[in-house]
Design an enzyme around this catalytic site. Sequence first.
Site, PDB file in Angstrom:
ATOM      1  N   GLU A  89      -6.711  -7.747  -0.417  1.00 56.82           N
ATOM      2  CA  GLU A  89      -7.197  -7.796   0.971  1.00 56.82           C
ATOM      3  C   GLU A  89      -8.687  -7.474   0.955  1.00 56.82           C
ATOM      4  O   GLU A  89      -9.082  -6.405   0.490  1.00 56.82           O
ATOM      5  CB  GLU A  89      -6.471  -6.758   1.836  1.00 56.82           C
ATOM      6  CG  GLU A  89      -4.970  -6.963   1.902  1.00 56.82           C
ATOM      7  CD  GLU A  89      -4.277  -5.902   2.765  1.00 56.82           C
ATOM      8  OE1 GLU A  89      -4.961  -5.152   3.477  1.00 56.82           O
ATOM      9  OE2 GLU A  89      -3.036  -5.825   2.697  1.00 56.82           O
ATOM     10  N   GLU A 109       0.810  -1.221   0.000  1.00 60.04           N
ATOM     11  CA  GLU A 109       0.000   0.000   0.000  1.00 60.04           C
ATOM     12  C   GLU A 109       0.847   1.277   0.000  1.00 60.04           C
ATOM     13  O   GLU A 109       0.876   2.026   0.986  1.00 60.04           O
ATOM     14  CB  GLU A 109      -0.971   0.007   1.188  1.00 60.04           C
ATOM     15  CG  GLU A 109      -2.078  -1.014   1.055  1.00 60.04           C
ATOM     16  CD  GLU A 109      -3.191  -0.835   2.080  1.00 60.04           C
ATOM     17  OE1 GLU A 109      -2.988  -0.162   3.094  1.00 60.04           O
ATOM     18  OE2 GLU A 109      -4.284  -1.385   1.850  1.00 60.04           O
TER      19      GLU A 109
HETATM   20  C1  GAL Z   1      -4.493  -2.474   5.000  1.00 55.16           C
HETATM   21  C2  GAL Z   1      -3.081  -3.000   5.132  1.00 55.16           C
HETATM   22  C3  GAL Z   1      -3.024  -4.255   5.988  1.00 55.16           C
HETATM   23  C4  GAL Z   1      -3.850  -4.084   7.213  1.00 55.16           C
HETATM   24  C5  GAL Z   1      -5.255  -3.747   6.826  1.00 55.16           C
HETATM   25  C6  GAL Z   1      -6.208  -3.628   8.001  1.00 55.16           C
HETATM   26  O1  GAL Z   1      -4.499  -1.108   4.722  1.00 55.16           O
HETATM   27  O2  GAL Z   1      -2.520  -3.275   3.874  1.00 55.16           O
HETATM   28  O3  GAL Z   1      -1.690  -4.537   6.312  1.00 55.16           O
HETATM   29  O4  GAL Z   1      -3.290  -3.082   8.009  1.00 55.16           O
HETATM   30  O5  GAL Z   1      -5.261  -2.527   6.142  1.00 55.16           O
HETATM   31  O6  GAL Z   1      -7.499  -3.305   7.578  1.00 55.16           O
END
Ligand code: GAL
Length: 631
Positions: free
Chosen positions: A315, A144
């Site tokens: 994710e 990110e």
């Molecule tokens: C994203 C990040 C992850 C985790 C996640 C939690 O922004 O890539 O590592 O922190 O959020 O929602």
Amino acid sequence: MKRALGVCYYPEQWDEAVWESDATRMADLGLTWVRIGEFAWSRMEPQPGHYDWTWLDRAIEILGSKGLKVVLGTPTATPPRWMISKHPDMLAVDDKGQTRGFGSRRHYDFSHPGYRGECAKIVTELAMRYGKNPHVAAWQTDNEYACHKTVLSYSAAARAGFQTWLAQKYQSVDALNRAWGNVFWSMEYSGFEEVGLPNLTVTEANPAHVMAFRRFASDEVVSFNKLQVDILRRHSAAPIAHNYMGQVTDFDHFAVGADLDIASWDAYPIGFLSDRGFATPEHKRHFLRQGDPDFQAFHHDLYRAVGRGRWWIMEQQPGPVNWAPWNPDPLPGMARLWAWEAFAHGAEAVCYFRWRQAPFAQEAMHAGLLRPDSEAAPAHDEVAEVARELAAMPEVQQTQAQVALVFDYASDWAWTTQPQGRDFSYFRLAFDMYRGLRRLGLDVDILPPDTGDLSAYKLVLAPGVATMSDNLLKALAGFEGTSLIGPRANSKTAEFAIPVPLPPNLPGLDAKVMRVESFPPDVTVPLTQGGAFKHWREKLDGVATETTQDGFPAVIKGGKLHYLCGWPDDTAADRILAGLCAAEGLATQIMPEGLRRRRAGDVTFLINYNAEPVTHNGVTVQGCDVNWSGK
Ligand code: GAL
């Protein structure tokens, strides 16, 4: 390509004794992909130059032996503590001049040559060791970019990098002075070494200076990413992705994406609605446990463009997150719905974040597919259902959309630099127009701003593109379909000046912007045919196809190119867009609130973000459910 599911996993955070059963359970759940490694630098290189790969060898072997394919992340978002002792000046500096500290993540400056060298070393070691590993089937660079506001740094390294960038771009400091208009307020420089960063000025810095810095900072992300990509490619044939974010525009994602094979993004629908949306309190209440019905789709379509057709969710929210102002629990069905919505928009894979909720550290309150005690959390069984459905379903095809929206990162920098009205947000304007198209039941492609060919489309929108590229202007000149350009389009030169002749200077359109105005949220400018302009409107002198109630053009036309003279509210957008579609013979239908449609090949998906069932054209879709038909 067969669509697949996956999960994010942190073997280094768990006792090795559970790795095997974790891997078995993942495979039994129907998962294909497992992403690992992206935060594990302190375990990969515990001391400078001393690597420990044995644990990662074992983790990859165990996951692979259960049939899982590994996405291996480069760990460069989390430099270990020793790195800061070695390179104390590698930390980024915020706009107030404060150095950002160690103790979380992303504590680095994109411009620091020493840190880049360390990244090149660890990525080389990782690529040499795992580049040919049969279980490592994809890579992720860093994690990110831009998260936690990390693209802009006001450090000595950034300043040195910026001066070099300016010298290359302008060649002479006189050229820079002319381009920026530095005679204004005696801001002229006599050498590039005098040019500072545009923070800590008494009042606002020259917007041309700010824009140059934004472009430089974006280029730094591109070259930082490319450094890693070039190394990975030397040692591995596996595709390379980065995981982008929602509503983050701090660098040009199209430029980063050009060096990668796959675009992926991290979708946290409920967190976004709470944290990022512009929605009314009522809308936020209605979709509190589901997320905004257009926000995910917008990013799916955007990242499909950034990935030139190949994109994933790296994710996916599985339950309450920990980082939004409020963190409600998703309604039953949403973890499944979000995955199907992504597949309907062309995702190759949807990976949930994360496998097991960690009982320790910053994200202890963030749900996973398993609870901290390793029992299944609610999303676990929904993932199993998606896996069964995917296995039973023939491949999801993609169809060419007939409508496109141009999206330009630099325009977001431009209108953040010079909003000329507190509520002017480029992202919000583009998203508003996208929502309008989706309310009409249309599928939308998003196009980069240098698009040179529009021939696949019947209707093209380009709201707020500050400086239109020659490619896009040429494409518009030859375009046989209908276009709707504006407001605020083509209204700046590349150096952020007002062009003369005055904007919008669009092919075939005889019109000039004589005056612009912005107004507070409780004021609107009603249109004679219904709806109103909000936040922003322009007074043009062309021939109007419709007008505002106070007697100025609302839409101006030259051939099939239309210029929109203000920011339409939903009523105006629905009417104007439906009219343009009708003229092109594009069928539209007003979708019920929260119900969205997506066509993929012969299949029509109906996605219901409401908690209650909705009936549309004789088809009932249950609350938080997805229907598909026409197989
Ligand atoms: C994203 C990040 C992850 C985790 C996640 C939690 O922004 O890539 O590592 O922190 O959020 O929602």
